[in-house]
Motif scaffolding. Structure first.
Motif, mmCIF file in Angstrom:
data_model
loop_
_atom_site.group_PDB
_atom_site.id
_atom_site.type_symbol
_atom_site.label_atom_id
_atom_site.label_comp_id
_atom_site.label_asym_id
_atom_site.label_seq_id
_atom_site.Cartn_x
_atom_site.Cartn_y
_atom_site.Cartn_z
ATOM 1 N N LYS A 1 1.345 -1.097 -0.287
ATOM 2 C CA LYS A 1 -0.475 -0.175 0.152
ATOM 3 C C LYS A 1 0.696 1.506 0.475
ATOM 4 O O LYS A 1 0.554 2.487 -0.928
ATOM 5 C CB LYS A 1 -0.689 -0.123 1.342
ATOM 6 N N LYS B 1 -3.551 -0.310 -4.553
ATOM 7 C CA LYS B 1 -4.828 0.199 -4.348
ATOM 8 C C LYS B 1 -5.978 -1.082 -3.403
ATOM 9 O O LYS B 1 -5.492 -1.964 -3.790
ATOM 10 C CB LYS B 1 -5.929 0.548 -4.678
ATOM 11 N N GLN B 2 -6.939 -0.644 -2.687
ATOM 12 C CA GLN B 2 -7.642 -1.815 -1.841
ATOM 13 C C GLN B 2 -7.984 -2.727 -2.913
ATOM 14 O O GLN B 2 -7.630 -4.075 -2.734
ATOM 15 C CB GLN B 2 -8.985 -1.199 -1.410
ATOM 16 N N HIS C 1 -6.506 -4.009 -5.959
ATOM 17 C CA HIS C 1 -5.446 -4.602 -5.885
ATOM 18 C C HIS C 1 -5.432 -5.673 -4.584
ATOM 19 O O HIS C 1 -5.096 -7.292 -5.049
ATOM 20 C CB HIS C 1 -4.030 -4.143 -6.163
#
Length: 402
Positions: free
Chosen positions: A314, A319-320, A322
Motif C-alpha cells: 500500500k 490500491k484496495q 489490488h
C-alpha cells in the motif's frame, strides 16, 4: 497485466506453504469427489433399474381392482375385501385383441412353501396362461413353459424360476421331478432363465396354469391383475382408453379398477432414485461447506502473517482493489484446484465401484460441472471476508505490525 501479476503472487504465496495449501484443499477435494461419485452411482442405479423394468416390455398396461387411493392404508389392487377382477373380465379383454391390444395375460399369486425331498423354500406361486412368457419377454432356459392344453386341463405342472430351482435341486436336473406345494404334487416341466425386474428377482417364483392355481391353491375365480401389451408404444393411450371403456361398461364404474402403464412404473422408480441421489449428494456436499470454512480460516491466518507485506504494498501505491483481488485469487485458486482434484477423484472412485463392486455407474457431465463450479463459488464466498479485511488494513498500522 495487473491481473497476471496478482495471480503470480497468489500462486507464489500458495506454493510457499505447500502442505498447508494441500490440507486446506482437502475438504474441497473430499466434498467434490463424494458428490461426483454419489451422483454417478445414483444415476447408474437408475439406468440399471430402468433397463431391467424396460426389458419386461415398454408397452405394458396393468389392470388391478379398485383405485390406488381408494382408501387410506388399502393395498393397491384391492378395494375392501373383494376383488372385482375375475376371469370374465379377462375374457372380455382377450376378445378385444386387435388394432390396439396385442396380448392379454391374467395373473394370480400366493405365497407358500415348496418341497422336494428334504429341501424346501418359501416362494410365490404365479398362476397364468401360455402367453405370459412372450408378453413378459421371459422364457424358459430348459424345458418348456405352460401351454394352452395345461390351462384347459388344469394340469398339475410347474415351471420353476432359476432361483427356486437352485434352492430345491442345486445343480441337479429338475425336469420330470415332482415338487409339492398346497396339497398337490406338481411335475416340473421347465426352468426359467435368470431375470431381474428392478429390485425383484423374477426367478424367485413358480409358474402354474391359472386354472390349476384357482382350483387347487386359491379356491377363487378372482385375478390379482391383468397384464396387457399394446400393439406399439404409440398405441398405449388408445389401448388404455379401450380397456377403460370395456371395464367401465362391465363393472359399472371406473372407480372399481386401476390401470397403470409401464411408463408410470419407470417414472416412479426414476423419481425415487433421483430423490435418493440428490439426498446423498446433499449430505456429501456438506463437506464442501466445511472445506470453505477451512479456506476462510487459512486466509485469515495468511492476512495476519502478511500484514507488513500488505502495508509495504500500500505504501508503494497498491490500491484496495489490488489487495482484495490478490487474496480472492488465492482463495479461489485453492478451491478450484481442490475442485479439479476432487472431480478426478470422484470419477476414479465411481470407476472402482463399477469394477470392484460390479455396480453400474454413470458419470454425469452436468454433475461434474456443477460440483466444480460450486467449489469455485465456495472459494469466492469464503475468501471474500479475509480479502476485504486485508484490503481495509491501514498502511501505517500495517507497517508497524511485528
Amino acid at each position: 497485466m495487473i491481473i497476471m501479476e496478482n495471480f503470480k503472487m497468489a500462486m507464489a504465496s500458495l506454493l510457499s506453504n505447500k502442505l498447508r495449501s494441500i490440507l486446506t484443499m482437502l475438504g474441497i477435494i473430499i466434498g467434490v469427489g463424494s458428490v461426483v461419485a454419489m451422483i454417478s452411482v445414483g444415476q447408474g442405479a437408475q439406468q440399471s433399474v430402468t433397463s431391467r423394468i424396460g426389458s419386461l416390455g415398454s408397452n405394458l398396461l396393468y389392470v388391478n381392482s379398485g383405485r390406488a387411493n381408494a382408501a387410506p392404508g388399502a393395498s393397491q389392487g384391492a378395494r375392501g375385501a373383494v376383488s372385482l377382477i375375475t376371469m370374465k373380465e379377462y375374457e372380455l379383454l382377450r376378445q378385444a385383441k386387435g388394432e390396439f391390444i396385442q396380448e392379454v395375460v391374467p395373473e394370480v399369486g400366493t405365497q407358500t412353501t415348496v418341497q422336494y425331498g428334504k429341501q424346501s423354500t418359501t416362494t410365490t406361486i404365479t398362476g397364468t396362461t401360455a402367453d405370459y412368457s412372450q408378453l413378459r419377454n421371459f422364457k424358459p432356459a430348459v424345458g418348456r413353459f405352460i401351454d394352452e392344453q395345461d390351462v384347459l386341463e388344469m394340469s398339475t405342472v410347474a415351471v420353476l424360476g432359476d432361483t427356486v430351482a437352485q434352492d430345491l435341486f442345486g445343480d441337479a436336473d429338475p425336469l420330470g421331478k415332482k415338487v409339492r406345494f398346497g396339497r398337490e404334487n406338481f411335475t416340473v416341466v421347465g426352468v426359467m432363465e435368470p431375470k431381474q425386474s428392478g429390485p425383484q428377482d423374477m426367478g424367485d417364483q413358480i409358474f402354474v396354469p391359472i386354472t390349476t392355481a384357482q382350483k387347487r391353491l386359491t379356491g377363487s375365480n378372482n385375478i390379482k391383475q391383468i397384464v396387457i401389451s399394446a400393439t406399439s408404444e404409440n398405441a398405449m393411450d388408445l389401448a388404455q382408453a379401450q380397456v377403460e371403456t370395456i371395464l367401465t361398461r362391465k363393472l359399472g364404474s371406473a372407480d372399481k379398477f386401476t390401470i397403470r402403464n409401464q411408463q408410470d412404473v419407470i417414472n416412479t422408480v426414476q423419481g425415487t432414485t433421483e430423490t435418493m441421489t440428490m439426498l446423498l449428494a446433499g449430505i456429501t456436499g456438506i463437506s464442501l461447506l466445511v472445506g470453505g470454512i477451512g479456506i476462510m480460516n487459512i486466509m485469515l491466518v495468511s492476512v495476519t502473517e502478511r500484514t507488513r507485506e500488505i502495508g509495504i504494498r500500500k505504501a508503494l501505491g497498491a490500491k484496495q482493489n489490488h489487495i482484495l483481488f490478490q487474496f480472492l485469487v488465492e482463495s479461489t485458486t485453492l478451491s478450484s484446484v481442490g475442485g479439479l482434484i476432487g472431480v478426478i477423484a470422484g470419477i476414479g472412485i465411481s470407476y472402482l465401484i463399477s469394477r470392484i463392486g460390479q455396480w453400474t455407474t454413470s458419470v454425469s457431465l452436468p454433475a461434474v460441472l456443477i460440483s466444480f463450479g460450486f467449489s469455485t463459488l465456495v472459494g469466492v464466498f469464503f475468501g471474500l471476508y479475509p480479502a476485504k479485511r486485508a484490503a481495509s488494513l491501514d498502511p501505517i498500522e500495517a507497517l508497524r505490525y511485528e
